[in-house]
Design a protein around this motif. Structure first.
Motif, PDB file in Angstrom:
ATOM      1  N   SER A  20     -55.438  27.234 -42.236  1.00 55.75           N
ATOM      2  CA  SER A  20     -55.190  26.726 -40.850  1.00 55.75           C
ATOM      3  C   SER A  20     -56.348  27.210 -39.806  1.00 55.75           C
ATOM      4  CB  SER A  20     -53.799  27.201 -40.347  1.00 55.75           C
ATOM      5  OG  SER A  20     -52.847  26.671 -41.173  1.00 55.75           O
ATOM      6  N   ALA A  21     -57.357  27.784 -40.544  1.00 60.19           N
ATOM      7  CA  ALA A  21     -58.504  27.965 -39.666  1.00 60.19           C
ATOM      8  C   ALA A  21     -59.305  26.913 -39.509  1.00 60.19           C
ATOM      9  CB  ALA A  21     -59.435  28.993 -40.396  1.00 60.19           C
ATOM     10  N   CYS A  22     -59.980  27.003 -38.091  1.00 61.33           N
ATOM     11  CA  CYS A  22     -60.810  25.752 -37.931  1.00 61.33           C
ATOM     12  C   CYS A  22     -61.983  25.671 -38.403  1.00 61.33           C
ATOM     13  CB  CYS A  22     -61.025  25.917 -36.356  1.00 61.33           C
ATOM     14  SG  CYS A  22     -59.620  25.774 -35.367  1.00 61.33           S
ATOM     15  N   TYR A  23     -62.877  26.896 -38.565  1.00 57.30           N
ATOM     16  CA  TYR A  23     -64.282  26.876 -38.979  1.00 57.30           C
ATOM     17  C   TYR A  23     -64.502  26.154 -40.325  1.00 57.30           C
ATOM     18  CZ  TYR A  23     -66.941  29.394 -35.495  1.00 57.30           C
ATOM     19  OH  TYR A  23     -67.991  29.693 -34.609  1.00 57.30           O
ATOM     20  N   PRO A  24     -63.586  26.521 -41.206  1.00 60.35           N
ATOM     21  CA  PRO A  24     -64.064  26.012 -42.622  1.00 60.35           C
ATOM     22  C   PRO A  24     -64.262  24.364 -42.713  1.00 60.35           C
ATOM     23  CG  PRO A  24     -62.173  27.326 -43.163  1.00 60.35           C
ATOM     24  CD  PRO A  24     -62.257  27.394 -41.367  1.00 60.35           C
ATOM     25  N   SER A  25     -63.375  23.768 -41.846  1.00 57.44           N
ATOM     26  CA  SER A  25     -63.645  22.069 -41.815  1.00 57.44           C
ATOM     27  C   SER A  25     -64.958  21.921 -41.286  1.00 57.44           C
ATOM     28  CB  SER A  25     -62.592  21.497 -40.546  1.00 57.44           C
ATOM     29  OG  SER A  25     -62.838  22.008 -39.344  1.00 57.44           O
ATOM     30  N   ALA A  26     -65.606  22.630 -40.245  1.00 59.25           N
ATOM     31  CA  ALA A  26     -67.031  22.491 -39.657  1.00 59.25           C
ATOM     32  C   ALA A  26     -68.044  22.597 -40.883  1.00 59.25           C
ATOM     33  CB  ALA A  26     -67.244  23.006 -38.557  1.00 59.25           C
ATOM     34  N   VAL A  27     -67.682  23.739 -41.571  1.00 55.53           N
ATOM     35  CA  VAL A  27     -68.768  24.063 -42.416  1.00 55.53           C
ATOM     36  C   VAL A  27     -68.772  23.181 -43.721  1.00 55.53           C
ATOM     37  CG1 VAL A  27     -69.104  25.863 -44.444  1.00 55.53           C
ATOM     38  CG2 VAL A  27     -68.519  26.526 -42.095  1.00 55.53           C
ATOM     39  N   LEU A  28     -67.485  22.629 -43.950  1.00 54.17           N
ATOM     40  CA  LEU A  28     -67.400  21.684 -45.260  1.00 54.17           C
ATOM     41  C   LEU A  28     -68.057  20.444 -44.804  1.00 54.17           C
ATOM     42  CD1 LEU A  28     -66.548  21.544 -48.198  1.00 54.17           C
ATOM     43  CD2 LEU A  28     -64.172  20.986 -47.445  1.00 54.17           C
ATOM     44  N   ALA A  29     -67.610  19.743 -43.566  1.00 54.41           N
ATOM     45  CA  ALA A  29     -68.001  18.440 -43.232  1.00 54.41           C
ATOM     46  C   ALA A  29     -69.449  18.548 -42.972  1.00 54.41           C
ATOM     47  CB  ALA A  29     -67.051  18.229 -41.966  1.00 54.41           C
ATOM     48  N   SER A  30     -70.004  19.622 -42.473  1.00 53.08           N
ATOM     49  CA  SER A  30     -71.613  19.563 -42.159  1.00 53.08           C
ATOM     50  C   SER A  30     -72.217  19.827 -43.267  1.00 53.08           C
ATOM     51  CB  SER A  30     -71.910  20.832 -41.265  1.00 53.08           C
ATOM     52  OG  SER A  30     -71.162  20.549 -39.871  1.00 53.08           O
ATOM     53  N   ASN A  31     -71.793  20.159 -44.664  1.00 56.88           N
ATOM     54  CA  ASN A  31     -72.379  20.623 -45.777  1.00 56.88           C
ATOM     55  C   ASN A  31     -73.244  21.765 -45.501  1.00 56.88           C
ATOM     56  OD1 ASN A  31     -73.296  20.482 -48.311  1.00 56.88           O
ATOM     57  ND2 ASN A  31     -74.748  18.643 -47.940  1.00 56.88           N
ATOM     58  N   ALA A  32     -72.697  22.760 -44.740  1.00 54.52           N
ATOM     59  CA  ALA A  32     -73.476  23.885 -44.317  1.00 54.52           C
ATOM     60  C   ALA A  32     -73.654  24.778 -45.748  1.00 54.52           C
ATOM     61  CB  ALA A  32     -72.555  24.746 -43.368  1.00 54.52           C
ATOM     62  N   THR A  33     -74.602  25.819 -45.390  1.00 57.02           N
ATOM     63  CA  THR A  33     -74.976  26.634 -46.482  1.00 57.02           C
ATOM     64  C   THR A  33     -74.400  28.099 -46.233  1.00 57.02           C
ATOM     65  OG1 THR A  33     -76.912  25.424 -47.196  1.00 57.02           O
ATOM     66  CG2 THR A  33     -76.870  27.719 -48.046  1.00 57.02           C
ATOM     67  N   ILE A  34     -73.771  28.907 -46.973  1.00 54.26           N
ATOM     68  CA  ILE A  34     -73.420  30.050 -46.818  1.00 54.26           C
ATOM     69  C   ILE A  34     -74.190  31.090 -47.418  1.00 54.26           C
ATOM     70  CG2 ILE A  34     -71.545  32.056 -47.370  1.00 54.26           C
ATOM     71  CD1 ILE A  34     -70.410  28.448 -47.003  1.00 54.26           C
ATOM     72  N   VAL A  35     -75.027  31.812 -46.403  1.00 55.50           N
ATOM     73  CA  VAL A  35     -76.075  32.741 -46.917  1.00 55.50           C
ATOM     74  C   VAL A  35     -75.546  34.186 -47.166  1.00 55.50           C
ATOM     75  CG1 VAL A  35     -78.267  33.838 -46.719  1.00 55.50           C
ATOM     76  CG2 VAL A  35     -77.939  31.394 -45.762  1.00 55.50           C
ATOM     77  N   THR A  72     -62.357  26.598 -29.137  1.00 58.04           N
ATOM     78  CA  THR A  72     -60.936  26.295 -29.070  1.00 58.04           C
ATOM     79  C   THR A  72     -60.065  26.732 -30.242  1.00 58.04           C
ATOM     80  OG1 THR A  72     -61.050  24.433 -30.648  1.00 58.04           O
ATOM     81  CG2 THR A  72     -61.105  23.807 -28.379  1.00 58.04           C
ATOM     82  N   ILE A  73     -60.629  28.041 -30.748  1.00 52.99           N
ATOM     83  CA  ILE A  73     -60.178  28.957 -31.609  1.00 52.99           C
ATOM     84  C   ILE A  73     -59.426  29.935 -30.860  1.00 52.99           C
ATOM     85  CG2 ILE A  73     -60.490  30.607 -33.494  1.00 52.99           C
ATOM     86  CD1 ILE A  73     -63.076  29.292 -34.206  1.00 52.99           C
ATOM     87  N   GLY A  74     -58.123  30.221 -31.242  1.00 56.49           N
ATOM     88  CA  GLY A  74     -57.113  31.223 -30.675  1.00 56.49           C
ATOM     89  C   GLY A  74     -57.030  31.230 -28.937  1.00 56.49           C
ATOM     90  N   ASP A  75     -57.487  32.203 -28.528  1.00 59.51           N
ATOM     91  CA  ASP A  75     -57.476  32.445 -26.966  1.00 59.51           C
ATOM     92  C   ASP A  75     -58.833  33.179 -26.644  1.00 59.51           C
ATOM     93  OD1 ASP A  75     -57.104  35.218 -27.013  1.00 59.51           O
ATOM     94  OD2 ASP A  75     -55.073  34.442 -27.775  1.00 59.51           O
ATOM     95  N   PRO A  76     -59.050  33.283 -25.185  1.00 63.59           N
ATOM     96  CA  PRO A  76     -60.640  33.790 -24.766  1.00 63.59           C
ATOM     97  C   PRO A  76     -60.537  35.345 -25.463  1.00 63.59           C
ATOM     98  CG  PRO A  76     -59.277  32.622 -23.086  1.00 63.59           C
ATOM     99  CD  PRO A  76     -58.415  32.728 -24.183  1.00 63.59           C
ATOM    100  N   MET A  77     -59.649  35.966 -25.460  1.00 63.48           N
ATOM    101  CA  MET A  77     -59.755  37.442 -26.071  1.00 63.48           C
ATOM    102  C   MET A  77     -60.050  37.384 -27.563  1.00 63.48           C
ATOM    103  SD  MET A  77     -57.847  37.332 -23.125  1.00 63.48           S
ATOM    104  CE  MET A  77     -56.125  37.895 -23.430  1.00 63.48           C
ATOM    105  N   VAL A  78     -59.523  36.685 -28.222  1.00 63.04           N
ATOM    106  CA  VAL A  78     -59.725  36.534 -29.600  1.00 63.04           C
ATOM    107  C   VAL A  78     -60.904  35.855 -30.082  1.00 63.04           C
ATOM    108  CG1 VAL A  78     -59.152  35.134 -31.704  1.00 63.04           C
ATOM    109  CG2 VAL A  78     -57.219  36.208 -30.332  1.00 63.04           C
ATOM    110  N   ARG A  79     -61.407  35.074 -29.196  1.00 60.21           N
ATOM    111  CA  ARG A  79     -62.705  34.324 -29.251  1.00 60.21           C
ATOM    112  C   ARG A  79     -64.044  35.357 -29.065  1.00 60.21           C
ATOM    113  NH1 ARG A  79     -60.243  29.636 -27.220  1.00 60.21           N
ATOM    114  NH2 ARG A  79     -60.976  30.043 -24.999  1.00 60.21           N
ATOM    115  N   ASN A  80     -63.652  36.497 -28.143  1.00 59.17           N
ATOM    116  CA  ASN A  80     -64.698  37.444 -27.865  1.00 59.17           C
ATOM    117  C   ASN A  80     -64.892  38.611 -29.032  1.00 59.17           C
ATOM    118  OD1 ASN A  80     -65.480  36.610 -25.339  1.00 59.17           O
ATOM    119  ND2 ASN A  80     -63.976  37.544 -24.299  1.00 59.17           N
ATOM    120  N   ARG A  81     -63.951  38.424 -30.069  1.00 62.37           N
ATOM    121  CA  ARG A  81     -63.796  39.498 -31.071  1.00 62.37           C
ATOM    122  C   ARG A  81     -63.907  38.787 -32.444  1.00 62.37           C
ATOM    123  NH1 ARG A  81     -65.221  44.450 -30.035  1.00 62.37           N
ATOM    124  NH2 ARG A  81     -64.540  45.983 -31.679  1.00 62.37           N
ATOM    125  N   GLY A  82     -63.388  37.793 -32.612  1.00 62.61           N
ATOM    126  CA  GLY A  82     -63.261  37.017 -33.925  1.00 62.61           C
ATOM    127  C   GLY A  82     -64.450  36.637 -34.255  1.00 62.61           C
TER     128      GLY A  82
END
Lengths: 169, 263
Positions: free
Chosen positions: B116-131, B94-104
């Motif tokens: 206002s980006a979507c991904y940071p919420s998933a990373v923070l809520a999931s307690n992910a690790t950034i390698v 659901t980020i952006g539109d299909p063309m943006v999703r193919n590139r971003g």
């Protein structure tokens, strides 16, 4: 300058480009493929949509210097390959899916990618897929109709409820 | 756009070597950076495209985790993470539109840390690790305010490793034109507790709503959220929504996410 070698509509091309040259500039100004349009130049309208390695992308938001070895397909290739208008292009003509026509190359390239992935997209799926393609003439009704017609499902789907999910939930 | 040199190496080591030069900047999917360059809001002398570095791409699942290469486009995450982590796949789709999703890319989104980006919420809520190319950074230590992260100059994200929650859900109220999250909430339920991360709303970018996490730990029901005071985090205000509006959205969306998890 960056040296690149890529395939555009099946033809191999080698060129020296500036780092900042956008794919759409290369297509239009260097190769003369003016079917791909520049609408907003801010990555919003989708008029510049082309396929790179099978994926629809906005050619105003990609540097051609990154595409060494890539395969690019533009609106010009569709009818050449099909030997005439593709069923989607024909449906746009039959169902008045364009008025001024400026957004149409992007609409066609975007919907062509959708249909390759999903042979029978629903009206909601078509509308959602077009979130990155802006048309200021048609109100989208006939564009959606054309996409349904091109996928052989015009009769059943137009009465289906309109998708409102794009306004958030 | 100001002119710049562009290099597209195929090896990560080569990219890092070029990025040692302080005038060189990495280029991920470009869906934010290229419009920024067009507006002349950035003028790097040298851009290093990471697109051809194959080790930075891919989605891999192993016991309890899914690991996503930094240069993996959103569309690929939406398809390939669907079975292992459906809430993350839904967010990516659901980020952006299909063309943006193919590139971003996920790495570009996280390194940019747009409030206002979507991904940071998933990373923070999931307690992910950034390698990264230098170390591993826990999500709680990664996001550092608007467009700011713990990344040092020349340090690149290699991949993001997500623990897979028992259940999770992302709810976003889209800005109708830009498709960015006017407010978005990611709720992730683990055996150890529930984490709630809010994007699009906080003045300092993505944040955890600790009061909601605590209350939901005791009773994981939408009513629990509805009974809470609004988050007391400083909220963004602009022509699209006031502070109060965003705080209210955060509570409504959290309740919806919890309802989806519990259904």
């Amino acid at each position: 300058m960056v040296g690149i070698s890529l395939t555009v509509n099946g033809v191999s091309t080698t060129a020296e480009v500036e780092g900042r040259t956008l794919l759409v500039e290369f297509l239009r100004d260097t190769l003369g493929l003016t079917g791909t349009h520049v609408g907003c130049d801010t990555s919003q309208c989708g008029a510049c949509t082309v396929h790179v390695d099978g994926m629809a992308i906005k050619s105003c938001t990609v540097f051609v210097g990154e595409l060494d070895g890539a395969g690019v397909v533009t609106i010009e290739a569709l009818s050449e390959r099909h030997g005439g208008l593709t069923p989607l292009q024909k449906a746009f003509q039959d169902h008045h899916g364009l008025q001024c026509g400026y957004c149409t190359p992007g609409m066609i390239m975007s919907l062509t990618a959708l249909i390759e992935d999903n042979a029978k997209p629903s009206e909601a799926e078509i509308r959602r897929h077009l979130e990155g393609n802006i048309c200021r003439c048609t109100g989208y009704v006939n564009i959606v109709k054309a996409a349904l017609a091109a996928t052989g499902q015009l009769d059943s789907a137009m009465s289906a409820s309109h998708d409102t999910s794009r306004w958030g939930t | 756009m100001h002119p710049f040199d562009l290099t597209a190496p195929t090896a990560l080591d080569e990219a890092l070597e070029i990025l040692d030069d302080p005038d060189a900047q990495p280029l991920a999917g470009g869906q934010t950076l290229i419009p920024t360059l067009k507006a002349r809001l950035a003028a790097p002398a040298h851009l290093v495209s990471l697109r051809r570095i194959s080790e930075l791409r891919g989605v891999e699942a192993d016991a309890g985790h899914v690991t996503i290469g930094a240069m993996t486009p959103h569309a690929v995450v939406a398809r390939q993470a669907r079975d292992v982590f459906p809430a993350l796949a839904k967010l990516a789709g659901t980020i952006g539109d299909p063309m943006v999703r193919n590139r971003g890319t996920i790495g570009g989104s996280l390194a940019n840390n747009d409030p206002s980006a979507c991904y940071p919420s998933a990373v923070l809520a999931s307690n992910a690790t950034i390698v990264t190319t230098a170390r591993q950074i826990a999500a709680d230590a990664f996001f550092d305010g608007l467009f700011t992260t713990a990344l040092d100059e020349g340090e690149l994200i290699r991949k993001v490793r997500f623990p897979i929650p028992i259940a999770a859900n992302y709810q976003k109220f889209c800005h109708p034109a830009s498709r960015f999250a006017l407010t978005g909430v990611f709720v992730a339920k683990f055996a150890t507790g529930i984490r709630v991360a809010v994007t699009g709303a906080g003045e300092d970018g993505v944040f955890r709503w600790h009061a909601a996490e605590e209350a939901l730990g005791a009773a994981c029901r939408p009513e629990t959220v509805e009974a809470l005071d609004l988050p007391d985090e400083p909220m963004m205000a602009d022509m699209h929504g006031s502070r109060e509006y965003r705080a209210h959205l955060a509570r409504v969306l959290t309740a919806r996410a919890v309802a989806a998890i519990e259904s």
